[in-house]
Motif scaffolding. Structure first.
Motif, PDB file in Angstrom:
ATOM      1  N   GLY A 294       0.788  -1.190  -0.055  1.00  0.00           N
ATOM      2  CA  GLY A 294      -0.104  -0.081   0.083  1.00  0.00           C
ATOM      3  C   GLY A 294       0.774   1.514  -0.014  1.00  0.00           C
ATOM      4  O   GLY A 294       0.838   2.200  -0.997  1.00  0.00           O
ATOM      5  N   THR A 295       1.474   1.588   1.135  1.00  0.00           N
ATOM      6  CA  THR A 295       2.155   2.869   1.328  1.00  0.00           C
ATOM      7  C   THR A 295       3.719   2.429   1.772  1.00  0.00           C
ATOM      8  O   THR A 295       3.841   1.449   2.635  1.00  0.00           O
ATOM      9  N   PHE A 296       4.462   3.293   1.480  1.00  0.00           N
ATOM     10  CA  PHE A 296       5.961   2.865   1.961  1.00  0.00           C
ATOM     11  C   PHE A 296       7.018   4.062   1.614  1.00  0.00           C
ATOM     12  O   PHE A 296       6.364   4.877   1.038  1.00  0.00           O
ATOM     13  N   ASP A 297       8.058   4.319   2.607  1.00  0.00           N
ATOM     14  CA  ASP A 297       8.625   5.187   2.821  1.00  0.00           C
ATOM     15  C   ASP A 297       9.755   5.895   1.920  1.00  0.00           C
ATOM     16  O   ASP A 297      10.646   6.326   2.311  1.00  0.00           O
ATOM     17  N   LEU A 298       9.749   5.452   0.696  1.00  0.00           N
ATOM     18  CA  LEU A 298      10.800   5.857  -0.415  1.00  0.00           C
ATOM     19  C   LEU A 298      11.006   7.143  -0.366  1.00  0.00           C
ATOM     20  O   LEU A 298      11.963   7.972  -0.481  1.00  0.00           O
ATOM     21  N   LEU A 299       9.765   8.118  -0.222  1.00  0.00           N
ATOM     22  CA  LEU A 299      10.135   9.752  -0.380  1.00  0.00           C
ATOM     23  C   LEU A 299       9.815  10.308   0.940  1.00  0.00           C
ATOM     24  O   LEU A 299       9.432  11.359   0.813  1.00  0.00           O
ATOM     25  N   LYS A 300      10.102   9.418   1.990  1.00  0.00           N
ATOM     26  CA  LYS A 300       9.779   9.988   3.421  1.00  0.00           C
ATOM     27  C   LYS A 300      10.543  11.464   3.568  1.00  0.00           C
ATOM     28  O   LYS A 300      11.612  11.431   3.238  1.00  0.00           O
ATOM     29  N   GLY A 301       9.648  12.376   3.881  1.00  0.00           N
ATOM     30  CA  GLY A 301      10.474  13.798   4.162  1.00  0.00           C
ATOM     31  C   GLY A 301      10.489  14.583   3.027  1.00  0.00           C
ATOM     32  O   GLY A 301      10.754  15.992   3.064  1.00  0.00           O
ATOM     33  N   LYS A 302      10.247  14.210   1.901  1.00  0.00           N
ATOM     34  CA  LYS A 302      10.308  14.865   0.656  1.00  0.00           C
ATOM     35  C   LYS A 302       8.787  15.688   0.503  1.00  0.00           C
ATOM     36  O   LYS A 302       7.795  15.128   0.773  1.00  0.00           O
ATOM     37  N   ILE A 303       8.751  16.959  -0.091  1.00  0.00           N
ATOM     38  CA  ILE A 303       7.514  17.655  -0.184  1.00  0.00           C
ATOM     39  C   ILE A 303       7.320  18.066  -1.878  1.00  0.00           C
ATOM     40  O   ILE A 303       8.159  18.318  -2.348  1.00  0.00           O
ATOM     41  N   LEU A 304       5.734  17.674  -2.163  1.00  0.00           N
ATOM     42  CA  LEU A 304       5.738  18.131  -3.385  1.00  0.00           C
ATOM     43  C   LEU A 304       4.668  19.419  -3.233  1.00  0.00           C
ATOM     44  O   LEU A 304       3.683  19.439  -2.688  1.00  0.00           O
ATOM     45  N   ALA A 305       4.972  20.411  -4.209  1.00  0.00           N
ATOM     46  CA  ALA A 305       3.950  21.596  -4.276  1.00  0.00           C
ATOM     47  C   ALA A 305       3.274  21.151  -5.704  1.00  0.00           C
ATOM     48  O   ALA A 305       3.665  20.971  -6.757  1.00  0.00           O
ATOM     49  N   ASN A 306       1.882  21.035  -5.437  1.00  0.00           N
ATOM     50  CA  ASN A 306       0.708  20.676  -6.537  1.00  0.00           C
ATOM     51  C   ASN A 306       0.105  22.091  -6.840  1.00  0.00           C
ATOM     52  O   ASN A 306      -0.731  22.400  -6.336  1.00  0.00           O
ATOM     53  N   LEU A 307       0.782  22.810  -8.041  1.00  0.00           N
ATOM     54  CA  LEU A 307       0.428  23.906  -8.383  1.00  0.00           C
ATOM     55  C   LEU A 307      -0.499  24.141  -9.628  1.00  0.00           C
ATOM     56  O   LEU A 307       0.069  23.772 -10.792  1.00  0.00           O
ATOM     57  N   PHE A 308      -1.867  24.293  -9.422  1.00  0.00           N
ATOM     58  CA  PHE A 308      -2.628  24.098 -10.539  1.00  0.00           C
ATOM     59  C   PHE A 308      -3.195  25.686 -10.809  1.00  0.00           C
ATOM     60  O   PHE A 308      -4.224  25.779 -10.035  1.00  0.00           O
ATOM     61  N   TYR A 309      -3.261  26.004 -11.925  1.00  0.00           N
ATOM     62  CA  TYR A 309      -3.889  27.254 -12.526  1.00  0.00           C
ATOM     63  C   TYR A 309      -5.030  26.839 -13.268  1.00  0.00           C
ATOM     64  O   TYR A 309      -5.718  27.606 -13.760  1.00  0.00           O
ATOM     65  N   GLU A 310      -5.345  25.599 -13.528  1.00  0.00           N
ATOM     66  CA  GLU A 310      -6.501  25.201 -14.150  1.00  0.00           C
ATOM     67  C   GLU A 310      -7.082  24.053 -13.446  1.00  0.00           C
ATOM     68  O   GLU A 310      -6.205  23.333 -12.831  1.00  0.00           O
ATOM     69  N   PRO A 311      -8.451  23.772 -13.766  1.00  0.00           N
ATOM     70  CA  PRO A 311      -9.146  22.585 -13.091  1.00  0.00           C
ATOM     71  C   PRO A 311      -8.424  21.416 -13.333  1.00  0.00           C
ATOM     72  O   PRO A 311      -7.768  21.348 -14.310  1.00  0.00           O
ATOM     73  N   SER A 312      -8.286  20.514 -12.333  1.00  0.00           N
ATOM     74  CA  SER A 312      -8.033  19.289 -12.388  1.00  0.00           C
ATOM     75  C   SER A 312      -8.531  18.214 -11.455  1.00  0.00           C
ATOM     76  O   SER A 312      -8.660  18.684 -10.370  1.00  0.00           O
ATOM     77  N   THR A 313      -8.989  16.839 -11.700  1.00  0.00           N
ATOM     78  CA  THR A 313      -9.587  16.192 -10.808  1.00  0.00           C
ATOM     79  C   THR A 313      -8.276  15.078 -10.607  1.00  0.00           C
ATOM     80  O   THR A 313      -7.793  14.580  -9.665  1.00  0.00           O
ATOM     81  N   ARG A 314      -8.155  14.146 -11.808  1.00  0.00           N
ATOM     82  CA  ARG A 314      -7.434  13.129 -11.854  1.00  0.00           C
ATOM     83  C   ARG A 314      -5.746  13.417 -11.802  1.00  0.00           C
ATOM     84  O   ARG A 314      -5.198  12.552 -10.902  1.00  0.00           O
ATOM     85  N   THR A 315      -5.270  14.093 -12.470  1.00  0.00           N
ATOM     86  CA  THR A 315      -3.823  14.667 -12.530  1.00  0.00           C
ATOM     87  C   THR A 315      -3.362  15.302 -10.965  1.00  0.00           C
ATOM     88  O   THR A 315      -2.580  14.693 -10.448  1.00  0.00           O
ATOM     89  N   SER A 316      -4.058  16.119 -10.148  1.00  0.00           N
ATOM     90  CA  SER A 316      -3.760  16.409  -9.311  1.00  0.00           C
ATOM     91  C   SER A 316      -3.919  15.569  -8.096  1.00  0.00           C
ATOM     92  O   SER A 316      -3.020  15.410  -7.288  1.00  0.00           O
ATOM     93  N   SER A 317      -4.997  14.749  -8.028  1.00  0.00           N
ATOM     94  CA  SER A 317      -5.425  13.625  -7.117  1.00  0.00           C
ATOM     95  C   SER A 317      -4.360  12.644  -7.268  1.00  0.00           C
ATOM     96  O   SER A 317      -3.848  12.085  -6.331  1.00  0.00           O
ATOM     97  N   SER A 318      -3.901  12.136  -8.438  1.00  0.00           N
ATOM     98  CA  SER A 318      -3.217  11.148  -8.490  1.00  0.00           C
ATOM     99  C   SER A 318      -1.578  11.430  -8.342  1.00  0.00           C
ATOM    100  O   SER A 318      -0.726  10.621  -7.794  1.00  0.00           O
ATOM    101  N   PHE A 319      -1.373  12.737  -8.700  1.00  0.00           N
ATOM    102  CA  PHE A 319      -0.123  13.141  -7.941  1.00  0.00           C
ATOM    103  C   PHE A 319      -0.036  13.173  -6.379  1.00  0.00           C
ATOM    104  O   PHE A 319       0.960  12.942  -5.732  1.00  0.00           O
ATOM    105  N   THR A 320      -0.981  13.751  -6.048  1.00  0.00           N
ATOM    106  CA  THR A 320      -1.039  13.778  -4.555  1.00  0.00           C
ATOM    107  C   THR A 320      -1.058  12.038  -3.804  1.00  0.00           C
ATOM    108  O   THR A 320      -0.330  11.993  -2.887  1.00  0.00           O
ATOM    109  N   ALA A 321      -1.724  11.342  -4.503  1.00  0.00           N
ATOM    110  CA  ALA A 321      -2.126   9.772  -4.112  1.00  0.00           C
ATOM    111  C   ALA A 321      -0.494   9.239  -4.195  1.00  0.00           C
ATOM    112  O   ALA A 321       0.065   8.426  -3.224  1.00  0.00           O
TER     113      ALA A 321
END
Ligand code: ASP
Length: 326
Positions: free
Chosen positions: A55-82
């Motif tokens: 399910g979930t594992f710690d390969l990127l533990k401590g790393k932070i992603l900024a999801n910067l969306f100037y246009e609507p998105s459902t799948r792209t933004s939520s799949s990057f978050t997931a």
């Protein structure tokens, strides 16, 4: 790997600096060679196995992603978050830019230079073609293009190609038919370019006003890819292995009358699929707004929801790669 991928000397220690994609931005599919794709898909496979197993594992533990969306998105933004959360990292979501400094008139380079003080990687969706390339020029951290207007959508094209490989077990020898808004649809711009690394035939089916841009057809012609254009699907459906359907991109039309003329131009129904191969797959980057009837969803050839799941694994792979963990 092409030399187009910007090198980045300003990254923190503790990561695998020698990993080939470490610190690089992903702006266009033209950055990828066929070997790169084999590598990305191998990593995506591993990600899938890990998600299924633990399910979930710690390969990127401590790393932070900024999801910067100037246009609507459902799948792209939520799949990057997931993807980031499944890898143990965290996300700064900025999808209501009207609540951020952008609404005060801040430039894209300034927004990017601020965000990268807090994040290790920035996923950017922007209405202007070329916005990600501009951001990558100013950024010290990797920028991932999540759609730049009618330009490109490279991570979607990667997941599309991964879907084709997973579903049909090969790419060489296939006939891919792209249908709908090929002028403004950034996903087909990226996918056509990516497919040109393989031995494929591509059909374009669209109303004339939203035909595939001439420069993309010329680019593929120079690489020897057989291509054909149609306004009706019937002529090329029987030979098709992958039917890639797109939405008419209402928001990109300068002339609303032009949109009215082409909206609803094609609707895929169970009746349409009677003339298609048994082993064909139907893909769509979604959202659909009527171009595939819901009656098609139960047909085993309907691959568009499976396609979204493949997207999670590909995006996990890409994040791990640019953050030096793959
Ligand atoms: N979701 C895709 C994109 O962002 C396709 C679409 O919007 O029609 O380009």
């Amino acid at each position: 790997m092409s030399t187009y991928a910007p090198q980045n000397p300003h990254l923190p220690f503790g990561d695998q600096r020698t990993a080939p994609w470490y610190g690089k931005s992903i702006v266009s599919v033209n950055q990828f060679s066929r070997e790169d794709l084999t590598y990305i898909f191998a990593v995506a496979h591993e990600m899938r196995e890990m998600v299924v197993r633990i399910g979930t594992f710690d390969l990127l533990k401590g790393k932070i992603l900024a999801n910067l969306f100037y246009e609507p998105s459902t799948r792209t933004s939520s799949s990057f978050t997931a993807a980031m959360e499944r890898l143990g990292g965290s996300v700064i979501p900025i999808n209501e830019v009207k609540y951020s400094s952008v609404s005060k008139g801040e430039s894209l380079p300034d927004t990017i230079r601020s965000l990268e003080c807090y994040a290790d990687v920035v996923v950017l969706r922007h209405p202007q073609k070329g916005a990600s390339a501009l951001a990558a020029r100013y950024a010290r951290k990797p920028i991932i293009n999540a759609g730049d207007g009618a330009g490109e959508h490279p991570t979607q094209a990667l997941l599309d190609l991964f879907t084709i490989r997973e579903e049909l077990r090969q790419v060489d020898g296939l006939t891919v038919t792209m249908l709908g808004d090929l002028r403004y649809g950034r996903t087909v711009h990226s996918l056509a370019r990516l497919l040109s690394l393989y031995n494929v035939k591509i059909n374009y089916v669209s109303p004339e006003v939203v035909a595939m841009p001439r420069e993309i057809i010329a680019e593929l012609e120079a690489k020897g890819i057989p291509q054909a254009e149609y306004t009706a699907l019937e002529a090329c459906l029987p030979e098709t292995d992958v039917l890639y359907v797109t939405r008419i991109q209402k928001e990109r039309f300068e002339n609303p009358e032009e949109y009215e003329q082409v909206k609803g131009a094609y609707v895929i129904t169970p009746e349409t699929l009677k003339a298609a191969k048994e082993r064909m797959i139907v893909m769509h980057p979604l959202p659909r707004v009527g171009e595939i009837s819901m009656d098609v969803d139960d047909d085993p050839r309907a691959a568009y929801f499976r396609q979204m799941e493949y997207g999670l694994y590909v995006r996990m792979a890409l994040l791990a790669m640019v953050l030096g963990k793959a």
